[in-house]
Design a protein around this motif. Structure first.
Motif, PDB file in Angstrom:
ATOM      1  N   VAL A 428      37.101  39.861  53.730  1.00 21.97           N
ATOM      2  CA  VAL A 428      37.875  40.210  54.924  1.00 21.97           C
ATOM      3  C   VAL A 428      39.228  39.562  54.722  1.00 21.97           C
ATOM      4  N   TYR A 429      40.303  40.332  54.911  1.00 18.61           N
ATOM      5  CA  TYR A 429      41.597  39.729  54.618  1.00 18.61           C
ATOM      6  C   TYR A 429      42.650  40.211  55.598  1.00 18.61           C
ATOM      7  N   ALA A 430      43.699  39.444  55.687  1.00 19.02           N
ATOM      8  CA  ALA A 430      44.875  39.863  56.446  1.00 19.02           C
ATOM      9  C   ALA A 430      46.071  39.150  55.854  1.00 19.02           C
ATOM     10  N   ASP A 431      47.185  39.827  55.787  1.00 15.33           N
ATOM     11  CA  ASP A 431      48.421  39.101  55.497  1.00 15.33           C
ATOM     12  C   ASP A 431      49.538  39.629  56.378  1.00 15.33           C
ATOM     13  N   TYR A 432      50.504  38.764  56.589  1.00 12.09           N
ATOM     14  CA  TYR A 432      51.539  39.051  57.560  1.00 12.09           C
ATOM     15  C   TYR A 432      52.868  38.691  56.918  1.00 12.09           C
ATOM     16  N   ARG A 439      67.912  36.391  55.005  1.00 16.80           N
ATOM     17  CA  ARG A 439      67.751  35.658  53.753  1.00 16.80           C
ATOM     18  C   ARG A 439      66.302  35.279  53.471  1.00 16.80           C
ATOM     19  N   ILE A 440      65.515  35.230  54.492  1.00 20.07           N
ATOM     20  CA  ILE A 440      64.177  34.658  54.304  1.00 20.07           C
ATOM     21  C   ILE A 440      63.083  35.692  54.564  1.00 20.07           C
ATOM     22  N   SER A 441      62.103  35.656  53.735  1.00 20.65           N
ATOM     23  CA  SER A 441      60.916  36.471  53.968  1.00 20.65           C
ATOM     24  C   SER A 441      59.707  35.600  53.636  1.00 20.65           C
ATOM     25  N   ILE A 442      58.748  35.615  54.539  1.00 23.11           N
ATOM     26  CA  ILE A 442      57.552  34.797  54.314  1.00 23.11           C
ATOM     27  C   ILE A 442      56.321  35.689  54.478  1.00 23.11           C
ATOM     28  N   THR A 443      55.410  35.576  53.563  1.00 27.55           N
ATOM     29  CA  THR A 443      54.139  36.296  53.694  1.00 27.55           C
ATOM     30  C   THR A 443      53.020  35.263  53.671  1.00 27.55           C
ATOM     31  N   TYR A 444      52.203  35.269  54.721  1.00 25.54           N
ATOM     32  CA  TYR A 444      51.020  34.415  54.638  1.00 25.54           C
ATOM     33  C   TYR A 444      49.781  35.273  54.763  1.00 25.54           C
ATOM     34  N   GLY A 445      48.866  34.990  53.913  1.00 30.25           N
ATOM     35  CA  GLY A 445      47.654  35.796  53.894  1.00 30.25           C
ATOM     36  C   GLY A 445      46.437  34.916  53.754  1.00 30.25           C
ATOM     37  N   LEU A 446      45.318  35.477  54.138  1.00 29.69           N
ATOM     38  CA  LEU A 446      44.068  34.742  54.007  1.00 29.69           C
ATOM     39  C   LEU A 446      42.974  35.746  53.689  1.00 29.69           C
ATOM     40  N   ARG A 447      42.139  35.379  52.765  1.00 30.24           N
ATOM     41  CA  ARG A 447      41.019  36.215  52.414  1.00 30.24           C
ATOM     42  C   ARG A 447      39.754  35.385  52.520  1.00 30.24           C
ATOM     43  N   LEU A 448      38.789  35.942  53.198  1.00 35.64           N
ATOM     44  CA  LEU A 448      37.506  35.263  53.294  1.00 35.64           C
ATOM     45  C   LEU A 448      36.560  36.007  52.373  1.00 35.64           C
ATOM     46  N   ASN A 490      33.999  31.427  50.530  1.00 33.48           N
ATOM     47  CA  ASN A 490      35.260  30.792  50.173  1.00 33.48           C
ATOM     48  C   ASN A 490      36.404  31.361  50.992  1.00 33.48           C
ATOM     49  N   LEU A 491      37.338  30.490  51.321  1.00 34.19           N
ATOM     50  CA  LEU A 491      38.579  30.923  51.955  1.00 34.19           C
ATOM     51  C   LEU A 491      39.664  30.919  50.891  1.00 34.19           C
ATOM     52  N   GLU A 492      40.386  32.019  50.811  1.00 32.12           N
ATOM     53  CA  GLU A 492      41.415  32.120  49.782  1.00 32.12           C
ATOM     54  C   GLU A 492      42.770  32.310  50.449  1.00 32.12           C
ATOM     55  N   PRO A 493      43.536  31.256  50.612  1.00 33.76           N
ATOM     56  CA  PRO A 493      44.872  31.403  51.184  1.00 33.76           C
ATOM     57  C   PRO A 493      45.833  32.011  50.156  1.00 33.76           C
ATOM     58  N   ARG A 494      46.755  32.815  50.647  1.00 34.57           N
ATOM     59  CA  ARG A 494      47.796  33.410  49.788  1.00 34.57           C
ATOM     60  C   ARG A 494      49.114  33.195  50.504  1.00 34.57           C
ATOM     61  N   PHE A 495      50.153  32.933  49.738  1.00 36.09           N
ATOM     62  CA  PHE A 495      51.422  32.620  50.364  1.00 36.09           C
ATOM     63  C   PHE A 495      52.570  33.059  49.468  1.00 36.09           C
ATOM     64  N   LEU A 496      53.572  33.675  50.096  1.00 29.89           N
ATOM     65  CA  LEU A 496      54.778  34.081  49.359  1.00 29.89           C
ATOM     66  C   LEU A 496      55.992  33.674  50.181  1.00 29.89           C
ATOM     67  N   SER A 510      55.310  30.827  45.471  1.00 32.94           N
ATOM     68  CA  SER A 510      54.046  31.429  45.870  1.00 32.94           C
ATOM     69  C   SER A 510      52.887  30.489  45.596  1.00 32.94           C
ATOM     70  N   TYR A 511      51.829  30.745  46.319  1.00 34.50           N
ATOM     71  CA  TYR A 511      50.591  30.021  46.081  1.00 34.50           C
ATOM     72  C   TYR A 511      49.459  31.020  46.260  1.00 34.50           C
ATOM     73  N   ASN A 512      48.474  30.971  45.398  1.00 37.33           N
ATOM     74  CA  ASN A 512      47.282  31.756  45.687  1.00 37.33           C
ATOM     75  C   ASN A 512      46.032  31.034  45.233  1.00 37.33           C
ATOM     76  N   ARG A 513      44.985  31.241  46.005  1.00 38.88           N
ATOM     77  CA  ARG A 513      43.668  30.786  45.557  1.00 38.88           C
ATOM     78  C   ARG A 513      42.852  32.043  45.292  1.00 38.88           C
ATOM     79  N   MET A 514      42.192  32.066  44.146  1.00 40.29           N
ATOM     80  CA  MET A 514      41.373  33.213  43.780  1.00 40.29           C
ATOM     81  C   MET A 514      39.963  32.705  43.478  1.00 40.29           C
TER      82      MET A 514
END
Lengths: 781, 274
Positions: A428-432, A439-448, A490-496, A510-514
């Motif tokens: 199950v995932y969502a990112d925003y 100048r700035i763009s941020i994406t935060y996501g999470l995947r369960l 597992n929770l997998e945070p994603r970040f851009l 960026s950061y990602n957990r896989m």
């Protein structure tokens, strides 16, 4: 002054009061109706915009007003569309290819300044048109060969479809064709990949900052999409190469509404062998088929199939074959102007078979892996500054590692089957994505990710699960069908993060957990088709990777030149490895061979690229290092991974001299690859045995190779529909003897006679291909 | 059911590439003790050979250890003494034969360091007979050498236990291999009870005396010889397993193996057949 104040005070209110409307639609190639992925949609004079998604869909929600929208895409003429937005509207756009010559059907590209404006980093879009003009190996254009040249990607050596991304092993890449996983992408043990370039629309490789919608493998996602088929006119194309031939037919079923595509490729080495009166036979084939149709502007359906197979026969009594088959059914649906959805039903099968035909020694050995998945993915275009993706993905997998069946009643073998394994994966995932300012763009996501290894299963308990010599079973835990053996959540945070320094440069992080719950059971450097896979289980823990990356991106000369550099650090827990001397084939006590440990990798990548103009191409350089620390392997000492190439340089260039001639070149330099070599030797019985002291302690010589190509599109009369193209390639121009591997043997002369007293040893370097020219003839009608 | 099938196959397919001898740039390493011991239920087979590893490019063969002290004892406490008869070779002072079911402990002392191991003497099934037949599709090597006959094995293999066997083939009393690195090893896991005409790996000519020795080996022995096969046929870890020292039953880091086996011998003289 008063007026100014008034505006200043009331403009926010005005803007609040002002109604917003949505404009959306699909962007297609005017020539064939193929939807274009990643087209930039910009509101002229304002810094607002979006890009089309993987189905060519865009949606913009902006205040009521009159605008001029600009649609731009690499390789296509930019198109503008005046709109007065006073209600929700749909505009489907067709872009015209700017090239006049016989161009590839679709140039997969992206927003012209995406390099600096897209928060996504560590991603490479593979241009299939470029791949087809770059030098080939034996005439087969192969995207995997281009993937292997990307910064941060390392190849093991020649003749392999494996690649290693940012310190990850070969089984940590999720390879998808129309969303369906391919478990072994190789033909002829890796000389070619399963991807027939003719049918490809584009491919994207994610090495880091991986979007939340992807999961299941640690190091990369290779998302390959096939064409939907021309929905305007019937078109045929194909090619005759040194090794294989291809043919593809596509066209409308109902014009502009539905289309089909069918394509086949087959090698003909076996025909040559037959001519040479050789009893051995070898061939491979690929079949791709797709049907797409629209139902109104809100519903689109796609059904895609792929099937590919290799078969080897030696002396009519030894047979070996393997293959992938996948199917995808997709339904795109617009719930409203802003909410795009895609439902996919996916199936994938991988199997191999080994056959020995003999009345006494004969047996069949089969192994397979099946997967069925449902993905329900949503894109929610809230406003140009806010975008959201979310979804749910469910997969069931069945692993049948091996079954031996005697081929005759007189066979000395008896039937034997390794236990099947079952797993269910949910995500199950969502990112925003948020753009607080220009100048700035941020994406935060999470995947369960929720993984379950389920029954039917028998888990054997051992006195010491790590003792693989004196295996003592103490108990067996039996599980009913569907009963959970073990589950891993597992929770997998994603970040851009993007910070745009100015219109031509930006910083990204960026950061990602896989998390990976599918493990390849192989200890070799290169995966082989007869390696088996296993789900995480009672003994095998999920592999977990954390990756951090930062980068600087800059474009020069009006986005004509792109430059980027990225640094990454990747940390892997529970990386799957195997004990020294592990017996991985048909081992009913396989659990005693697992050794999981940690791995870390870091590196820096540089990339310079030119995407437009007469001269196009890229130059990349990567420095990276990857270390493994596996308890129970290499006397518990850290060791470098066998794909750890410290320095890698790649160059790919295409020069379009005139509409007829295009010249291409590729060059690769990869510094030495570690290999395990003996330190000494000794005698045991009649054998000269190597004495091994360290894993991966020796280095194979460096790898480098230069290839050239020339593509000729002969001038032709306008009215003739038949178009020809010749691609001439020279592989390994200066015939470098690139190391494949080294083995040792008792010292002998050319004829195989032992030199000396029979106790002396020597090392032999194996190299595969000297200079190899090839010609491919392509046609289109 | 051997991984070697796969290797042979790979060699055929992939290693049709070219090869050449290269010089490895290797560091010198500390030598290790290598123990090669054999104990069977047949008189005259028993020996222990003690050597040291040498550098990869060393010539002149293994360095023999001449000052070792050998001690062998069975699980009933019976002790057997060994003497050095030629450099590095140690033979029993009084010849003896091992007994099925007994376990034997070997202790080797070199310069004050002890290397120990233990192995068990397991039964070996009797071979019903050896047959032979003219191969209908021999390869060129066999045609050139005249070795056109396959040796056929007939036996009953007990299925109640998992058993492991090692084979040695003799052609007119000389030990013969198809490839000098071959180890003929068998596990009965995938085998049916009745083995009827299973072709041997070594080929024979008319009038040859074909002899086959079949040794029982323990799980330890199977693991050792299977590891040794993998090492002898390794491809540098490209597709196959990463080269590693075989799992020995010797303690203290010594290489080699102390093999305890029951052995059965069968032979046949090949007469002309059509």
């Amino acid at each position: 002054m008063r007026i100014f104040l008034f505006i200043l005070l009331f403009s926010p209110i005005v803007s609040w009061a002002q109604q917003k409307f949505t404009i959306n639609g699909y962007v297609k190639d005017a020539a064939n109706g193929e939807e274009l992925i990643g087209v930039t949609v910009l509101v002229q004079g304002q810094s607002m915009g979006t890009t089309t998604n993987v189905y060519g869909f865009y949606s913009l929600t902006i205040p009521e007003s009159s605008y001029i929208l600009q649609f731009s895409y690499v390789g296509f003429e930019t198109q503008t569309l005046p709109v007065s937005l006073d209600k929700n509207v749909t505009h489907n756009i067709e872009l015209v290819n700017e090239s006049t010559q016989m161009e590839e059907l679709v140039v997969s590209g992206e927003r012209i300044d995406a390099n600096v404006t897209d928060p996504q980093m560590s991603k490479r879009t593979i241009d299939v048109g470029q791949v087809r003009k770059l030098p080939t190996f034996m005439g087969e254009a192969d995207i995997i060969k281009t993937i292997q040249m990307q910064p941060g990607v390392v190849m093991a050596g020649e003749g392999s479809s494996s690649f290693f991304v940012r310190g990850g092993s070969g089984d940590q890449n999720l390879i998808l064709i129309d969303e369906a996983p391919i478990y072994d992408p190789s033909h002829l043990f890796g000389l070619f990949s399963v991807f027939n370039a003719d049918v490809l629309k584009g491919a994207e490789l994610y090495k880091g900052g991986i979007p939340a919608r992807y999961g299941g493998r640690l190091s990369s996602i290779l998302d390959v999409r096939t064409k939907d088929g021309n929905n305007k006119e019937i078109q045929g194309s194909g090619g005759i190469g040194t090794l294989a031939s291809r043919f593809m037919l596509e066209g409308p079923i109902r014009k502009e509404k539905s289309s089909f595509l069918i394509s086949g490729r087959r090698s003909y080495i076996d025909a040559f062998l037959k001519l040479a009166n050789n009893d051995n036979s070898v061939f491979f084939y690929d079949i791709n088929a797709k049907v797409s149709w629209k139902y109104g502007n809100k519903n689109r359906f796609y059904t895609a199939f792929y099937s590919g197979r290799d078969r080897f026969d030696i002396d009519n009594n030894f047979g070996f074959e393997w293959g992938n088959a996948t199917g995808t059914f997709r339904w795109n649906h617009l719930y409203n102007d802003k909410l795009f959805s895609n439902l996919s039903i996916i199936g994938s099968n991988f199997d191999y078979k080994l056959q020995i035909n003999d009345p006494v020694q004969g047996f069949d050995w089969t192994s397979n892996l099946q997967q069925a998945s449902i993905h329900y993915d949503f894109n929610y275009y809230i406003s140009p500054k806010h975008e959201m993706n979310f979804g749910y993905q469910l997969s069931g997998r069945r692993f049948s590692p091996g079954t031996i069946t005697p081929t005759s009643s007189t066979s000395a073998f008896q039937s034997l089957a390794q236990e099947k394994m079952y797993a269910i994966d949910q995500g199950v995932y969502a990112d925003y994505t948020q753009k607080p300012n220009d100048r700035i763009s941020i994406t935060y996501g999470l995947r369960l990710s929720i993984f379950q290894n389920i029954g039917k299963a028998d888990v054997i308990l051992y006195q010491d699960p790590r003792d693989n010599v004196n295996i003592t079973r103490i108990d067996t835990l039996s599980y009913e069908p569907w009963e959970t053996v073990v589950s891993y959540i597992n929770l997998e945070p994603r970040f851009l993060f993007l910070y745009q320094l100015n219109s031509f440069s930006s910083l990204k992080a960026s950061y990602n957990r896989m998390v990976q719950n599918t493990h390849l059971i192989s200890s070799g450097t290169l995966p082989l088709p007869f390696n088996t896979w296993s789900p995480s289980n009672y003994y095998l823990k999920p592999q977990v990777a954390d990756q951090y990356a930062i980068g600087y991106f800059r474009n020069f000369k009006d986005n004509r030149y792109e430059f980027s550099t990225e640094a990454f650090y990747k940390d892997i827990d529970n990386i799957t490895d195997f004990a020294d001397n592990a017996q991985l084939f048909f081992n009913t006590d396989l659990a005693t061979e697992y050794r999981q440990g940690t791995s870390y990798a870091y590196g820096i990548e540089f990339l310079a690229e030119k995407k437009r103009g007469q001269l196009t191409g890229f130059l990349s350089y990567t420095w990276s290092k990857v270390i493994r620390d596996i308890p129970g392997v290499n006397q518990d000492l850290e060791f470098v991974a066998n794909y750890d190439r410290r320095n890698v340089v790649n160059l790919a260039l295409l020069y379009e001299l005139n509409p007829q001639w295009t010249f291409g070149t590729t060059f690769n330099y990869s510094s030495p690859r570690p290999i395990t070599m003996p330190s000494g030797s000794y005698q045991y019985n009649t054998y000269n045995v190597d004495y091994i002291t360290e894993r991966n302690g020796y280095s194979l010589p460096a790898y480098h190779r230069l290839d050239l190509s020339a593509t000729l599109d002969p001038k032709q009369k306008r009215e003739r529909k038949w178009k020809s193209q010749w691609v001439f390639s020279i592989y390994n121009v200066y015939s470098r003897k690139n190391p494949f591997t080294i083995y040792t043997r008792t010292k002998q002369d050319k004829d195989g006679n032992i030199i000396g007293d029979g106790t002396e040893k020597e090392a032999r370097l194996i190299y595969l291909f000297p200079i190899l020219p090839s010609v491919t003839y392509n046609f289109k009608f | 059911m051997n991984q070697r099938y796969l290797y042979i196959f790979l060699m055929l397919i992939l290693l049709t590439g070219c090869e050449e001898t290269i010089q490895l740039d290797l560091d010198q390493v500390e030598p290790k003790i290598v123990v090669e011991g054999l104990l069977t239920n047949r008189l005259g087979d028993q020996y222990v050979k003690i050597t040291k590893t040498v550098d990869f490019y060393a010539s002149g063969g293994a360095e023999k250890i001449t000052n070792a002290n050998i001690k062998l004892i069975d699980d009933l406490g019976e002790e057997y003494s060994f003497n050095q008869t030629s450099p590095g070779y140690y033979l029993p002072v009084v010849d003896f034969a091992g007994v099925v079911g007994r376990s034997y402990s070997l202790s080797v002392e070199v310069d004050g360091v002890f290397y120990q191991s233990e192995d068990q003497l397991l039964r070996v099934p009797e071979i019903d007979s050896l047959g032979y037949s003219l191969n209908d599709d021999p390869d060129q090597d066999r045609i050139d050498s005249g070795h056109l006959y396959d040796l056929l094995l007939y036996m009953k293999e007990p299925k109640e236990t998992t058993d492991y066997y090692l084979f040695k083939f003799y052609r007119n009393d000389s030990l013969t291999f198809t490839n000098s690195n071959d180890i003929y090893l068998l596990t009965d896991e995938a085998l049916s009870e009745s083995i009827s005409g299973f072709p041997g790996p070594v080929y024979y000519a008319e009038k040859d005396t074909a002899r086959m020795d079949m040794f029982s080996v323990t799980r330890n022995g199977y693991v050792y010889f299977s590891d040794l096969t993998n090492l002898l046929f390794n491809d540098g870890g490209l597709f196959g397993p990463v080269p590693a020292n075989p799992r020995s039953n010797m303690s203290n880091g010594a290489l080699g193996f102390f093999q305890v086996s029951a052995v059965t011998t069968t032979q046949v003289i090949l007469k002309k057949k059509n």
